[in-house]
Write an enzyme that holds these catalytic residues in place. Structure first.
Site, PDB file in Angstrom:
ATOM      1  N   ASP A 108       7.900  -7.358  12.926  1.00 43.90           N
ATOM      2  CA  ASP A 108       7.120  -6.870  12.188  1.00 43.90           C
ATOM      3  C   ASP A 108       5.930  -6.179  12.811  1.00 43.90           C
ATOM      4  OD1 ASP A 108       5.081  -5.799  10.232  1.00 43.90           O
ATOM      5  OD2 ASP A 108       5.712  -7.430   8.726  1.00 43.90           O
ATOM      6  N   TRP A 132       0.803  -1.173  -0.052  1.00 42.38           N
ATOM      7  CA  TRP A 132      -0.204   0.251  -0.080  1.00 42.38           C
ATOM      8  C   TRP A 132       0.830   1.190   0.033  1.00 42.38           C
ATOM      9  CZ3 TRP A 132      -0.380   4.060   3.529  1.00 42.38           C
ATOM     10  CH2 TRP A 132      -1.592   4.737   3.353  1.00 42.38           C
ATOM     11  N   SER A 136       2.864  -7.598   1.663  1.00 43.89           N
ATOM     12  CA  SER A 136       1.741  -6.821   2.357  1.00 43.89           C
ATOM     13  C   SER A 136       0.576  -6.779   1.807  1.00 43.89           C
ATOM     14  CB  SER A 136       2.380  -5.296   2.902  1.00 43.89           C
ATOM     15  OG  SER A 136       1.663  -4.770   4.052  1.00 43.89           O
ATOM     16  N   LEU A 137      -0.170  -5.490   1.300  1.00 51.64           N
ATOM     17  CA  LEU A 137      -1.257  -5.474   0.531  1.00 51.64           C
ATOM     18  C   LEU A 137      -1.268  -6.312  -0.751  1.00 51.64           C
ATOM     19  CD1 LEU A 137      -4.180  -4.611  -0.042  1.00 51.64           C
ATOM     20  CD2 LEU A 137      -3.123  -2.559  -0.940  1.00 51.64           C
ATOM     21  N   PHE A 192       4.585   6.258   8.703  1.00 52.34           N
ATOM     22  CA  PHE A 192       4.082   4.979   8.363  1.00 52.34           C
ATOM     23  C   PHE A 192       5.435   4.106   7.807  1.00 52.34           C
ATOM     24  CE2 PHE A 192       2.965   2.539   4.116  1.00 52.34           C
ATOM     25  CZ  PHE A 192       2.519   1.458   4.759  1.00 52.34           C
ATOM     26  N   LEU A 193       6.241   4.901   6.912  1.00 50.64           N
ATOM     27  CA  LEU A 193       7.544   4.245   6.688  1.00 50.64           C
ATOM     28  C   LEU A 193       8.264   3.942   7.707  1.00 50.64           C
ATOM     29  CD1 LEU A 193       8.671   6.766   3.671  1.00 50.64           C
ATOM     30  CD2 LEU A 193       7.344   4.309   3.686  1.00 50.64           C
ATOM     31  N   THR A 194       8.351   4.860   8.936  1.00 55.82           N
ATOM     32  CA  THR A 194       8.997   4.400   9.932  1.00 55.82           C
ATOM     33  C   THR A 194       8.509   3.279  10.860  1.00 55.82           C
ATOM     34  OG1 THR A 194       9.255   6.922  10.627  1.00 55.82           O
ATOM     35  CG2 THR A 194       9.710   5.277  12.417  1.00 55.82           C
ATOM     36  N   LEU A 195       7.135   2.976  10.739  1.00 62.46           N
ATOM     37  CA  LEU A 195       6.533   1.866  11.169  1.00 62.46           C
ATOM     38  C   LEU A 195       7.020   0.530  10.675  1.00 62.46           C
ATOM     39  CD1 LEU A 195       2.974   2.491  12.052  1.00 62.46           C
ATOM     40  CD2 LEU A 195       4.626   1.730  13.684  1.00 62.46           C
ATOM     41  N   GLN A 196       7.236   0.801   9.213  1.00 62.57           N
ATOM     42  CA  GLN A 196       7.696  -0.487   8.247  1.00 62.57           C
ATOM     43  C   GLN A 196       8.962  -1.178   8.841  1.00 62.57           C
ATOM     44  OE1 GLN A 196       6.464  -0.694   4.103  1.00 62.57           O
ATOM     45  NE2 GLN A 196       5.814   1.279   4.241  1.00 62.57           N
ATOM     46  N   HIS A 208       8.844  -5.024   8.676  1.00 64.64           N
ATOM     47  CA  HIS A 208       8.042  -4.978   7.508  1.00 64.64           C
ATOM     48  C   HIS A 208       8.415  -5.212   6.074  1.00 64.64           C
ATOM     49  CE1 HIS A 208       3.858  -5.321   6.272  1.00 64.64           C
ATOM     50  NE2 HIS A 208       4.025  -4.290   5.710  1.00 64.64           N
TER      51      HIS A 208
END
Length: 259
Positions: A212, A22, A86-87, A148-152, A240
């Site tokens: 992840d 995504w 992922s998606l 969001f990128l940091t979460l990945q 992730h």
């Protein structure tokens, strides 16, 4: 609508279709592209409204897991391995079920069969958190995407390098279409392919990071048990995006799947 697709590698090698996650685009595979091209005829696809692919905003069903695989199916080679991140992994599952004569094998990277928590599914994200994310995306796209990128990359052994690669890839092409982003989030909120896994007859490779924080590792372990013919590679100190943080293990796994 015609999706943007780039092909690389030896024409005599097996066809390998790569589907990104995504809000990203097919350029995210650049770090492993050339090495994979030594073994495969690669096909890098931009999903609808992402990268160089046009959006299909006129379709009222675009925000479902029924429509997006249809657009990808139109460009699939006659015989291929489909690798989804992922998606992209959820889309790959649908393709394997709909196109069993063309999709010979499947690789699911950081994929979960059900993204949000349900009464009978503990390994998902809280629905309220995903809805808040969608709201923040509309208010401040740039800041929300940075988070969001940091979460990945959270939990990875070399998170700063992986984050740098993700940021560079994202910036190389235009921002995703707003409607396409909303459609993707709607898919994540509503899709649940758990009951469909038992119908997948193709060999499947599952690659997941132990740390992840976006798709729970236990979801990958559960999925591995449900699939008829499946191999699980669980990578330690990995977030992730294992194809960026652990490229050697990722490439080795994909090559072995093709044999």
């Amino acid at each position: 609508m015609s999706l943007h697709i780039e092909s690389f590698g030896a024409g005599c090698g097996p066809n390998l279709v790569l589907l990104h996650g995504w809000a990203m685009h097919s350029g995210v595979w650049r770090g492993v592209r050339d090495r994979l091209a030594r073994h495969f005829h690669l096909h890098l696809v931009d999903l609808p409204g992402h990268g160089f692919s046009p959006a299909c905003t006129s379709d009222s069903q675009v925000g479902t897991l029924d429509r997006m695989p249809e657009s990808v199916a139109r460009i699939l080679p006659e015989s291929c391995i489909v690798c989804g991140w992922s998606l992209g992994g959820e889309i790959a599952i649908e393709l394997a079920l709909r196109e069993p004569m063309r999709v010979k094998k499947l690789a699911l990277i950081s994929t979960t069969p059900c993204f949000v928590k349900r009464e009978d599914w503990l390994w998902g994200m809280e629905t309220s958190m995903l809805q808040l994310f969608a709201q923040n995306l509309k208010r401040d796209y740039a800041t929300t995407m940075k988070r969001f990128l940091t979460l990945q990359v959270s939990g990875g052994s070399d998170s700063s390098s992986t984050l740098s690669q993700l940021r560079k890839s994202l910036a190389e092409r235009r921002d995703p279409d707003e409607a396409a982003l909303e459609a993707g989030l709607q898919i994540l909120l509503t899709s649940d392919v758990r009951e469909k896994l038992k119908y997948i007859e193709q060999p499947v490779l599952v690659i997941h990071g132990e740390h992840d924080v976006i798709t729970h590792p236990d979801a990958a372990k559960w999925m591995n048990k449900q699939l008829r013919e499946s191999k699980l590679i669980m990578l330690p100190r990995c977030g992730h995006a294992p194809f960026l943080s652990h490229p050697d293990q990722f490439i080795k796994g994909i090559v072995q799947l093709s044999r």
